[in-house]
Motif scaffolding. Structure first.
Motif, mmCIF file in Angstrom:
data_model
loop_
_atom_site.group_PDB
_atom_site.id
_atom_site.type_symbol
_atom_site.label_atom_id
_atom_site.label_comp_id
_atom_site.label_asym_id
_atom_site.label_seq_id
_atom_site.Cartn_x
_atom_site.Cartn_y
_atom_site.Cartn_z
ATOM 1 N N MET A 1 0.748 -1.042 0.096
ATOM 2 C CA MET A 1 0.015 -0.060 -0.081
ATOM 3 C C MET A 1 0.866 1.144 0.043
ATOM 4 O O MET A 1 0.540 2.329 -0.835
ATOM 5 C CB MET A 1 -0.968 -0.102 1.106
ATOM 6 C CG MET A 1 -1.808 1.103 1.404
ATOM 7 S SD MET A 1 -3.125 0.873 2.129
ATOM 8 C CE MET A 1 -2.754 1.982 3.817
ATOM 9 N N SER A 3 3.620 1.696 -1.433
ATOM 10 C CA SER A 3 4.381 2.073 -2.679
ATOM 11 C C SER A 3 3.239 2.524 -3.582
ATOM 12 O O SER A 3 3.560 3.147 -4.809
ATOM 13 C CB SER A 3 4.830 0.828 -3.513
ATOM 14 O OG SER A 3 3.648 -0.261 -3.457
ATOM 15 N N ALA A 4 2.043 2.515 -3.339
ATOM 16 C CA ALA A 4 0.927 3.301 -4.158
ATOM 17 C C ALA A 4 0.734 4.749 -3.800
ATOM 18 O O ALA A 4 0.083 5.291 -4.593
ATOM 19 C CB ALA A 4 -0.309 2.537 -3.925
ATOM 20 N N LEU A 5 1.436 5.174 -2.952
ATOM 21 C CA LEU A 5 1.247 6.818 -2.376
ATOM 22 C C LEU A 5 1.945 7.515 -3.486
ATOM 23 O O LEU A 5 3.015 7.372 -3.998
ATOM 24 C CB LEU A 5 1.930 6.661 -0.922
ATOM 25 C CG LEU A 5 0.992 6.222 0.123
ATOM 26 C CD1 LEU A 5 1.784 6.463 1.466
ATOM 27 C CD2 LEU A 5 -0.323 6.441 0.207
ATOM 28 N N VAL A 6 1.401 8.651 -3.751
ATOM 29 C CA VAL A 6 2.080 9.634 -4.717
ATOM 30 C C VAL A 6 2.101 10.904 -4.126
ATOM 31 O O VAL A 6 0.989 11.430 -3.468
ATOM 32 C CB VAL A 6 1.012 9.811 -6.069
ATOM 33 C CG1 VAL A 6 1.488 10.703 -7.056
ATOM 34 C CG2 VAL A 6 0.957 8.384 -6.537
#
Length: 63
Positions: A1, A3-6
């Motif tokens: 999860m 790694s999905a943060l932008v």
């Protein structure tokens, strides 16, 4: 999860610390006075900014 943060731009800007207490809460005025007194003590001891900085670090260091 994580790694999905932008990262978003522009960055979120810092806002002053605010507390809200419902007037339907028993002893709401005492609670509010207690919070404000603690903040005043922390400021008098030059601890408040360090507290805020520490909490911001906890937000950024999610993992």
């Amino acid at each position: 999860m994580l790694s999905a943060l932008v990262a978003l731009t522009p960055s979120i800007e810092y806002k002053a610390l605010c507390y809200e207490i419902s007037k339907s809460t028993p002893n709401w005025q005492f609670i509010l006075d207690d919070i404000n007194a603690e903040i005043a003590i922390m400021r008098a001891n030059n601890e408040f900014e360090g507290f805020i900085k520490n909490k911001k670090q906890q937000c950024y260091n999610l993992g």
